[in-house]
Design a protein around this motif. Sequence first.
Motif, mmCIF file in Angstrom:
data_model
loop_
_atom_site.group_PDB
_atom_site.id
_atom_site.type_symbol
_atom_site.label_atom_id
_atom_site.label_comp_id
_atom_site.label_asym_id
_atom_site.label_seq_id
_atom_site.Cartn_x
_atom_site.Cartn_y
_atom_site.Cartn_z
ATOM 1 N N PRO A 92 0.833 -1.215 0.000
ATOM 2 C CA PRO A 92 0.000 0.000 0.000
ATOM 3 C C PRO A 92 0.861 1.256 0.000
ATOM 4 O O PRO A 92 1.922 1.296 0.626
ATOM 5 C CB PRO A 92 -0.782 -0.106 1.320
ATOM 6 C CG PRO A 92 -0.733 -1.546 1.699
ATOM 7 C CD PRO A 92 0.571 -2.080 1.156
ATOM 8 N N GLY A 93 0.414 2.249 -0.717
ATOM 9 C CA GLY A 93 1.089 3.531 -0.732
ATOM 10 C C GLY A 93 2.387 3.550 -1.516
ATOM 11 O O GLY A 93 3.180 4.479 -1.348
ATOM 12 N N PHE A 94 2.616 2.546 -2.388
ATOM 13 C CA PHE A 94 3.848 2.537 -3.175
ATOM 14 C C PHE A 94 3.929 3.794 -4.038
ATOM 15 O O PHE A 94 2.974 4.186 -4.688
ATOM 16 C CB PHE A 94 3.928 1.303 -4.096
ATOM 17 C CG PHE A 94 5.136 1.324 -4.992
ATOM 18 C CD1 PHE A 94 6.350 0.840 -4.540
ATOM 19 C CD2 PHE A 94 5.075 1.870 -6.268
ATOM 20 C CE1 PHE A 94 7.489 0.883 -5.348
ATOM 21 C CE2 PHE A 94 6.200 1.922 -7.089
ATOM 22 C CZ PHE A 94 7.404 1.430 -6.625
ATOM 23 N N ALA A 97 10.658 14.783 -5.011
ATOM 24 C CA ALA A 97 9.523 14.270 -5.791
ATOM 25 C C ALA A 97 8.880 13.083 -5.087
ATOM 26 O O ALA A 97 7.650 12.969 -5.037
ATOM 27 C CB ALA A 97 9.975 13.876 -7.196
ATOM 28 N N LEU A 98 9.695 12.210 -4.530
ATOM 29 C CA LEU A 98 9.155 11.030 -3.850
ATOM 30 C C LEU A 98 8.358 11.443 -2.617
ATOM 31 O O LEU A 98 7.198 11.045 -2.461
ATOM 32 C CB LEU A 98 10.294 10.084 -3.460
ATOM 33 C CG LEU A 98 9.870 8.768 -2.824
ATOM 34 C CD1 LEU A 98 9.050 7.929 -3.791
ATOM 35 C CD2 LEU A 98 11.089 7.993 -2.349
ATOM 36 N N LEU A 99 8.945 12.242 -1.753
ATOM 37 C CA LEU A 99 8.228 12.648 -0.537
ATOM 38 C C LEU A 99 7.059 13.565 -0.856
ATOM 39 O O LEU A 99 6.085 13.611 -0.102
ATOM 40 C CB LEU A 99 9.178 13.301 0.460
ATOM 41 C CG LEU A 99 10.151 12.347 1.156
ATOM 42 C CD1 LEU A 99 10.968 13.096 2.202
ATOM 43 C CD2 LEU A 99 9.441 11.161 1.782
ATOM 44 N N GLY A 100 7.123 14.265 -1.980
ATOM 45 C CA GLY A 100 6.005 15.106 -2.398
ATOM 46 C C GLY A 100 4.756 14.307 -2.745
ATOM 47 O O GLY A 100 3.648 14.825 -2.682
ATOM 48 N N GLN A 101 4.938 13.046 -3.110
ATOM 49 C CA GLN A 101 3.789 12.188 -3.439
ATOM 50 C C GLN A 101 3.340 11.320 -2.269
ATOM 51 O O GLN A 101 2.239 10.788 -2.284
ATOM 52 C CB GLN A 101 4.143 11.291 -4.628
ATOM 53 C CG GLN A 101 4.301 12.047 -5.920
ATOM 54 C CD GLN A 101 4.544 11.107 -7.083
ATOM 55 O OE1 GLN A 101 3.879 10.081 -7.217
ATOM 56 N NE2 GLN A 101 5.497 11.447 -7.927
ATOM 57 N N ALA A 102 4.187 11.156 -1.270
ATOM 58 C CA ALA A 102 3.828 10.342 -0.107
ATOM 59 C C ALA A 102 2.794 11.085 0.729
ATOM 60 O O ALA A 102 2.870 12.303 0.875
ATOM 61 C CB ALA A 102 5.072 10.040 0.719
ATOM 62 N N LEU A 103 1.852 10.362 1.276
ATOM 63 C CA LEU A 103 0.750 10.985 2.007
ATOM 64 C C LEU A 103 0.868 10.867 3.526
ATOM 65 O O LEU A 103 -0.017 11.290 4.247
ATOM 66 C CB LEU A 103 -0.577 10.360 1.550
ATOM 67 C CG LEU A 103 -0.855 10.476 0.050
ATOM 68 C CD1 LEU A 103 -2.138 9.732 -0.309
ATOM 69 C CD2 LEU A 103 -0.919 11.921 -0.382
#
Length: 176
Positions: free
Chosen positions: A49-51, A122-128
């Motif tokens: 989940p959350g990949f 970019a990665l942390l910008g998409q993590a919720l």
Amino acid sequence: MMDIRSFDENDPMLDEMLKLNCAVFTGFDYTSVDLEQFRSTLHKHMTYPGFVGVKAMNGDAELIGFAYGYESRPEQFYRGKLEDQLSAEQTKFWLSDCFEFVELAVAASARNRGVGSKLHDALLGQALNTTSVLTTNVDNTPAIRLYKKKGWEVIGYDAPVLSDDNLQLIMAKKCR
């Protein structure tokens, strides 16, 4: 010029990502066994989940880096290993709503040009999630420098997360 894009299990550059990962973390003398091991790991992680996965390409559309992670869940193998190294208070604070920042690989030819920094953001910008954790080798000075510059803090020193021969720093960051 650099282009950052998301990737998933159908990305046509997956084989290049596998090769880049092996070259960065195993060395250019990696074997087909190394390649297949990472292929298996990456495909398993893509089901979590959350990949989130991001890749960087240069102006010639050549892969120069990638990063990925997923939501940390109590039933996951690595999560259990992290919990073994953290106090109950640390586990509750850092792992309750956590994104595991699993991998960041940048081609040797593209280092020191902001690729890792852009992939990180970019990665942390998409993590919720509200927090994120990662591990890195205690002697990986370039990675530690990057993460500290990005606001990560060390929450575990000389941690034998996977083995006593491979000591890690456990780092964490508030994301939201």
